[in-house]
Design a protein around this motif. Sequence first.
Motif, mmCIF file in Angstrom:
data_model
loop_
_atom_site.group_PDB
_atom_site.id
_atom_site.type_symbol
_atom_site.label_atom_id
_atom_site.label_comp_id
_atom_site.label_asym_id
_atom_site.label_seq_id
_atom_site.Cartn_x
_atom_site.Cartn_y
_atom_site.Cartn_z
ATOM 1 N N LEU A 228 0.827 -1.206 0.000
ATOM 2 C CA LEU A 228 0.000 0.000 0.000
ATOM 3 C C LEU A 228 0.865 1.262 0.000
ATOM 4 O O LEU A 228 0.550 2.238 -0.679
ATOM 5 C CB LEU A 228 -0.933 -0.008 1.215
ATOM 6 C CG LEU A 228 -1.834 1.206 1.407
ATOM 7 C CD1 LEU A 228 -2.833 1.316 0.268
ATOM 8 C CD2 LEU A 228 -2.558 1.128 2.752
ATOM 9 N N HIS A 229 1.963 1.224 0.741
ATOM 10 C CA HIS A 229 2.827 2.398 0.874
ATOM 11 C C HIS A 229 4.169 2.176 0.168
ATOM 12 O O HIS A 229 5.216 2.606 0.646
ATOM 13 C CB HIS A 229 3.060 2.715 2.357
ATOM 14 C CG HIS A 229 1.805 2.969 3.131
ATOM 15 N ND1 HIS A 229 0.969 4.031 2.866
ATOM 16 C CD2 HIS A 229 1.219 2.277 4.146
ATOM 17 C CE1 HIS A 229 -0.068 4.004 3.695
ATOM 18 N NE2 HIS A 229 0.063 2.946 4.481
ATOM 19 N N HIS A 230 4.138 1.499 -0.964
ATOM 20 C CA HIS A 230 5.370 1.169 -1.679
ATOM 21 C C HIS A 230 6.159 2.423 -2.042
ATOM 22 O O HIS A 230 5.611 3.433 -2.467
ATOM 23 C CB HIS A 230 5.035 0.396 -2.957
ATOM 24 C CG HIS A 230 6.237 0.060 -3.779
ATOM 25 N ND1 HIS A 230 7.101 -0.956 -3.437
ATOM 26 C CD2 HIS A 230 6.728 0.631 -4.910
ATOM 27 C CE1 HIS A 230 8.075 -1.011 -4.339
ATOM 28 N NE2 HIS A 230 7.864 -0.065 -5.237
ATOM 29 N N ARG A 231 7.482 2.316 -1.840
ATOM 30 C CA ARG A 231 8.392 3.399 -2.212
ATOM 31 C C ARG A 231 9.546 2.804 -3.010
ATOM 32 O O ARG A 231 10.048 1.725 -2.684
ATOM 33 C CB ARG A 231 8.956 4.086 -0.954
ATOM 34 C CG ARG A 231 7.927 4.809 -0.102
ATOM 35 C CD ARG A 231 8.595 5.347 1.157
ATOM 36 N NE ARG A 231 9.702 6.253 0.826
ATOM 37 C CZ ARG A 231 9.750 7.537 1.174
ATOM 38 N NH1 ARG A 231 8.749 8.074 1.841
ATOM 39 N NH2 ARG A 231 10.798 8.266 0.860
ATOM 40 N N ARG A 232 9.992 3.538 -4.030
ATOM 41 C CA ARG A 232 11.078 3.044 -4.872
ATOM 42 C C ARG A 232 12.429 3.071 -4.171
ATOM 43 O O ARG A 232 13.351 2.371 -4.602
ATOM 44 C CB ARG A 232 11.151 3.870 -6.156
ATOM 45 C CG ARG A 232 9.943 3.684 -7.067
ATOM 46 C CD ARG A 232 10.107 4.461 -8.353
ATOM 47 N NE ARG A 232 8.970 4.257 -9.256
ATOM 48 C CZ ARG A 232 8.862 4.811 -10.459
ATOM 49 N NH1 ARG A 232 9.832 5.623 -10.906
ATOM 50 N NH2 ARG A 232 7.816 4.576 -11.210
ATOM 51 N N ASP A 233 12.564 3.859 -3.123
ATOM 52 C CA ASP A 233 13.854 3.944 -2.430
ATOM 53 C C ASP A 233 13.968 2.938 -1.293
ATOM 54 O O ASP A 233 14.940 2.952 -0.539
ATOM 55 C CB ASP A 233 14.084 5.358 -1.892
ATOM 56 C CG ASP A 233 12.911 5.865 -1.048
ATOM 57 O OD1 ASP A 233 11.867 5.176 -1.007
ATOM 58 O OD2 ASP A 233 13.042 6.939 -0.441
#
Length: 334
Positions: A228-233
């Motif tokens: 849900l809170h995916h981040r690329r970093d």
Amino acid sequence: MSDFDVTAADSIDLARLRRFVAVAEELHFARAAKALRIPRQSLSATVIELEGELGTRLFVPGASPTQLSADGAALLAHARDLIKAQEQAEREQQPEEPASLRVGFVPGVTVSKWARVWGERLPEHPLAVVGVGQGEQEAALRAGRVELCFVRLPIDRTAMNAIPLWRETPVAVVQKDDALSLLDTMTLADLAGEQLHDTSDPDQAAEALAMVAAVGGVAIVPQSIARLHHRRDLVYRPITDAEVTEIALAWPVGSDTELLEEFVGIVRGRSANSSRGAVEPEHAQAPARKGTAAKSAAKKPGAKKPGANKPAAKQRGAAQGGGRGRKPGTRRGR
């Protein structure tokens, strides 16, 4: 004393009576006409027509500002009653809105597939899907803001019915350049000595992941929350020995309705042609199909295989072919 009978207005259409009421309440023809969005001349003509039909003056002639006559005041009270009665009758004649259902879901849960099935099967009954913070999941059910809710266990099982649906694997969230990111999976021992950010409240998971991205360390969250809170970093690695979380469909004890049972059936995979009834207990098992017991018994160690009771001679004959079933071109042995 005037002999005016207000019941004579019972045969007058309500549209004209509403015009009279507007003037009688405003005591100003121009303002009343503006409120009704009609020309002032049309409003004055309506009042003159009413006075002619009823045979009395409704306003004091020449009075400035406008004043109701005694008969006009009597008509105002009667006209209000007529309009109120008509509006009440219209409300009673209106068909009731179709029953609807409100279903809540905590962060990370996706309910689109069940909402789609609901729309196909019960299009006449609106389904409202409401996002609910995990910290509010029980309060939303108790207060009636939603009839059912996809929750994360545990909840108070004495006051709530619950059907466990699936388990979520916990994942460790770390920076991309963290040494832990080289692992495909992790154990709790791998995280010993690492800075762990507080993720006890899934509703604040986004802030915890932002802290990992900013200062490093580890955040442990359910896999669906990480998606849900995916981040690329950041990278996400499953933890093989951490306690899993469980998603369930819950609703207050004693609140069962026909629509609620329909939704529970959809979530459980009941087909549209299945009979509808009370929700089955969690421990209920489907009756064994005909022949299932026999097949199960045949698989048990020591169970006799088909043909085990045939005479040995017949078995040997069957193995040798007995003159039947030979391939074309083969010769009979001597």
